[in-house]
Design a protein around this motif. Sequence first.
Motif, PDB file in Angstrom:
ATOM      1  N   PHE A  33     -68.702  85.035  -5.613  1.00 36.25           N
ATOM      2  CA  PHE A  33     -68.670  84.904  -4.064  1.00 36.25           C
ATOM      3  C   PHE A  33     -68.055  86.112  -3.565  1.00 36.25           C
ATOM      4  O   PHE A  33     -67.481  86.360  -2.261  1.00 36.25           O
ATOM      5  N   ALA A  34     -68.037  87.206  -4.438  1.00 39.42           N
ATOM      6  CA  ALA A  34     -67.495  88.486  -4.019  1.00 39.42           C
ATOM      7  C   ALA A  34     -68.012  89.085  -2.587  1.00 39.42           C
ATOM      8  O   ALA A  34     -67.363  89.966  -1.800  1.00 39.42           O
ATOM      9  N   ASP A  35     -69.402  88.859  -2.481  1.00 40.26           N
ATOM     10  CA  ASP A  35     -70.138  89.709  -1.460  1.00 40.26           C
ATOM     11  C   ASP A  35     -69.892  88.809  -0.075  1.00 40.26           C
ATOM     12  O   ASP A  35     -70.427  89.378   1.146  1.00 40.26           O
ATOM     13  N   GLY A  37     -66.969  87.887   1.535  1.00 35.50           N
ATOM     14  CA  GLY A  37     -66.101  88.532   2.418  1.00 35.50           C
ATOM     15  C   GLY A  37     -64.949  87.654   2.701  1.00 35.50           C
ATOM     16  O   GLY A  37     -63.506  88.215   3.294  1.00 35.50           O
ATOM     17  N   PHE A  38     -64.723  86.385   2.060  1.00 33.73           N
ATOM     18  CA  PHE A  38     -63.438  85.782   2.054  1.00 33.73           C
ATOM     19  C   PHE A  38     -62.407  86.238   0.956  1.00 33.73           C
ATOM     20  O   PHE A  38     -62.870  86.648  -0.113  1.00 33.73           O
ATOM     21  N   ARG A  39     -61.211  85.965   1.173  1.00 35.94           N
ATOM     22  CA  ARG A  39     -60.141  86.223   0.185  1.00 35.94           C
ATOM     23  C   ARG A  39     -59.862  84.978  -0.523  1.00 35.94           C
ATOM     24  O   ARG A  39     -60.198  83.866  -0.199  1.00 35.94           O
ATOM     25  N   GLU A  40     -59.296  85.210  -1.928  1.00 35.00           N
ATOM     26  CA  GLU A  40     -59.167  83.970  -2.881  1.00 35.00           C
ATOM     27  C   GLU A  40     -58.102  83.120  -2.114  1.00 35.00           C
ATOM     28  O   GLU A  40     -57.132  83.712  -1.565  1.00 35.00           O
ATOM     29  N   GLY A  41     -58.483  81.876  -2.270  1.00 34.02           N
ATOM     30  CA  GLY A  41     -57.480  81.098  -1.562  1.00 34.02           C
ATOM     31  C   GLY A  41     -57.801  80.404  -0.101  1.00 34.02           C
ATOM     32  O   GLY A  41     -57.176  79.856   0.437  1.00 34.02           O
ATOM     33  N   ASP A  42     -58.896  81.164   0.294  1.00 35.33           N
ATOM     34  CA  ASP A  42     -59.297  80.878   1.696  1.00 35.33           C
ATOM     35  C   ASP A  42     -59.797  79.575   1.924  1.00 35.33           C
ATOM     36  O   ASP A  42     -60.845  79.316   0.887  1.00 35.33           O
ATOM     37  N   PRO A  43     -59.346  78.529   2.661  1.00 37.47           N
ATOM     38  CA  PRO A  43     -59.948  77.229   2.648  1.00 37.47           C
ATOM     39  C   PRO A  43     -61.474  77.298   2.604  1.00 37.47           C
ATOM     40  O   PRO A  43     -62.171  76.251   1.939  1.00 37.47           O
ATOM     41  N   ASP A  44     -62.380  78.123   3.608  1.00 36.51           N
ATOM     42  CA  ASP A  44     -63.626  78.051   3.538  1.00 36.51           C
ATOM     43  C   ASP A  44     -64.208  78.503   2.150  1.00 36.51           C
ATOM     44  O   ASP A  44     -65.212  78.028   1.885  1.00 36.51           O
ATOM     45  N   ILE A  47     -64.152  75.514  -0.188  1.00 38.50           N
ATOM     46  CA  ILE A  47     -65.341  74.450   0.252  1.00 38.50           C
ATOM     47  C   ILE A  47     -66.714  74.916  -0.163  1.00 38.50           C
ATOM     48  O   ILE A  47     -67.338  74.330  -0.737  1.00 38.50           O
ATOM     49  N   LEU A  48     -66.792  76.389  -0.249  1.00 37.65           N
ATOM     50  CA  LEU A  48     -68.431  76.952  -0.740  1.00 37.65           C
ATOM     51  C   LEU A  48     -68.195  76.552  -2.181  1.00 37.65           C
ATOM     52  O   LEU A  48     -69.152  76.241  -2.902  1.00 37.65           O
ATOM     53  N   LYS A  49     -67.131  76.939  -2.810  1.00 40.75           N
ATOM     54  CA  LYS A  49     -66.929  76.608  -4.383  1.00 40.75           C
ATOM     55  C   LYS A  49     -67.347  75.191  -4.720  1.00 40.75           C
ATOM     56  O   LYS A  49     -68.200  75.030  -5.477  1.00 40.75           O
ATOM     57  N   ASP A  50     -66.793  74.260  -4.063  1.00 40.42           N
ATOM     58  CA  ASP A  50     -66.998  73.038  -4.376  1.00 40.42           C
ATOM     59  C   ASP A  50     -68.466  72.698  -4.148  1.00 40.42           C
ATOM     60  O   ASP A  50     -69.195  71.696  -4.812  1.00 40.42           O
ATOM     61  N   LEU A  51     -69.204  73.301  -2.916  1.00 36.76           N
ATOM     62  CA  LEU A  51     -70.403  72.855  -2.819  1.00 36.76           C
ATOM     63  C   LEU A  51     -71.461  73.498  -3.856  1.00 36.76           C
ATOM     64  O   LEU A  51     -72.379  72.725  -4.263  1.00 36.76           O
ATOM     65  N   ALA A  52     -70.801  74.402  -4.193  1.00 39.40           N
ATOM     66  CA  ALA A  52     -71.747  75.207  -5.594  1.00 39.40           C
ATOM     67  C   ALA A  52     -71.626  74.063  -6.826  1.00 39.40           C
ATOM     68  O   ALA A  52     -72.603  73.899  -7.537  1.00 39.40           O
ATOM     69  N   ASN A  53     -70.401  73.778  -6.946  1.00 39.32           N
ATOM     70  CA  ASN A  53     -70.394  72.852  -7.873  1.00 39.32           C
ATOM     71  C   ASN A  53     -71.156  71.698  -7.886  1.00 39.32           C
ATOM     72  O   ASN A  53     -71.836  71.001  -8.892  1.00 39.32           O
ATOM     73  N   ARG A  54     -71.168  70.868  -6.749  1.00 36.09           N
ATOM     74  CA  ARG A  54     -71.808  69.770  -6.315  1.00 36.09           C
ATOM     75  C   ARG A  54     -73.336  70.177  -6.614  1.00 36.09           C
ATOM     76  O   ARG A  54     -74.232  69.241  -7.191  1.00 36.09           O
ATOM     77  N   ASP A  55     -73.848  71.114  -6.147  1.00 30.36           N
ATOM     78  CA  ASP A  55     -75.305  71.423  -5.962  1.00 30.36           C
ATOM     79  C   ASP A  55     -75.747  71.893  -7.130  1.00 30.36           C
ATOM     80  O   ASP A  55     -76.871  71.405  -7.665  1.00 30.36           O
ATOM     81  N   SER A  56     -75.041  72.499  -8.202  1.00 26.36           N
ATOM     82  CA  SER A  56     -75.562  72.629  -9.594  1.00 26.36           C
ATOM     83  C   SER A  56     -75.273  71.688 -10.484  1.00 26.36           C
ATOM     84  O   SER A  56     -76.115  71.638 -11.663  1.00 26.36           O
TER      85      SER A  56
END
Length: 262
Positions: A33-35, A37-44, A47-56
Motif C-alpha cells: 500500500f506504499a503508493d 499515501g497513508f502512514r503505517e497505523g492509519d485507521p483507513d 481498513i484497506l488491508k482488511d478489505l484486501a484480506n477479505r477480497d483475496s
Amino acid sequence: MEPKELLEKTKDSRFSGPVFRAIFTSFPTKNLFADIGFREGDPDLEILKDLANRDSGIDFSKPQQEQPFQYGDLEIFLKGYISEVIDRDELLYPLKYAQYGRFSDGRYPVFYAALQEETALAEVAFHFLKDCEYEQNTTPSFIDKVVDKRVVRLDLDVPGVRDFRPFASEAAGLTADSYDFCQALGSLVHDQGIPMVLSTSARATGGTTAPIFKPNALPGQNAKTLRFYHFHYSKKTGLNIKKSDYHQTLYEPPLSWTFHLH
C-alpha cells in the motif's frame, strides 16, 4: 518402482537445518500500500488491508511463507462469495492451476524449498526460461523478460520427514520432465499427512529439493532474507542474473535442459 512402493520403502526421520526458497519480490521491497499515501497505523490503511484480506481470501498479516497454504482454502471461501451467474470452473481454474507443480496436481498447495541456495535458484531459473521460451515463440514482438527474486532462509526442525534420495536411481520419475510420477507420490504424501519430503533436484546436479506439505512445518516468523536477484532474459544475450551486490553472471543452462529459444 511405483509411487506407493517408493513411499513404503521410506521411514520417518527428523530434519533439522536450513532450507532456501526464491520468491517473487521487488527490489528494494515495496509495501503493498506504499503508493496510497497513508502512514503505517492509519485507521483507513487498516481498513484497506482488511478489505484486501477479505477480497483475496488470503491473510496478508501472516508470515509470507504461510500464505501459499491458504490457497487450498480458497474454493471453500469462494463458494459463499461469488455469484451463481459466474462460471465457477472458469473462475477457480487459475487458482487451481497456480498450485500445479511437481508434487501437486493442484488439489492442495505445496511450499517448494531446497537444501541449497543454488538449487533454489536453479529451479527458479528453469521455470523462468520455460516462460521465456513460451513468450518468445508465441509473441513476435518479444524482446526480453525481467523478474526480481529474493532468496529466504528458514531454519526448520521437522519430525516425520521422508527422504526419497536413496531411491533416485530406482525411481527415475523423481527427476523426469513429466510430473505424473511425482504428483501421484505427492498425493500419497499429502493424504497420509506427511509434513515434508527430501528429493533429488531435477534441475541442479547434486541438489536436494524440500517440498513442504504442512504449514505447521514452517517456523512462523523465522525467515531471513539472504539476498536479492535480478533475472533478465534477452534474445540477444540469454539469461543474465544479477545479485544484490551487483555481480552479474551470464547463466548457461545445463545441457539436460531442453529449450527452443531462437
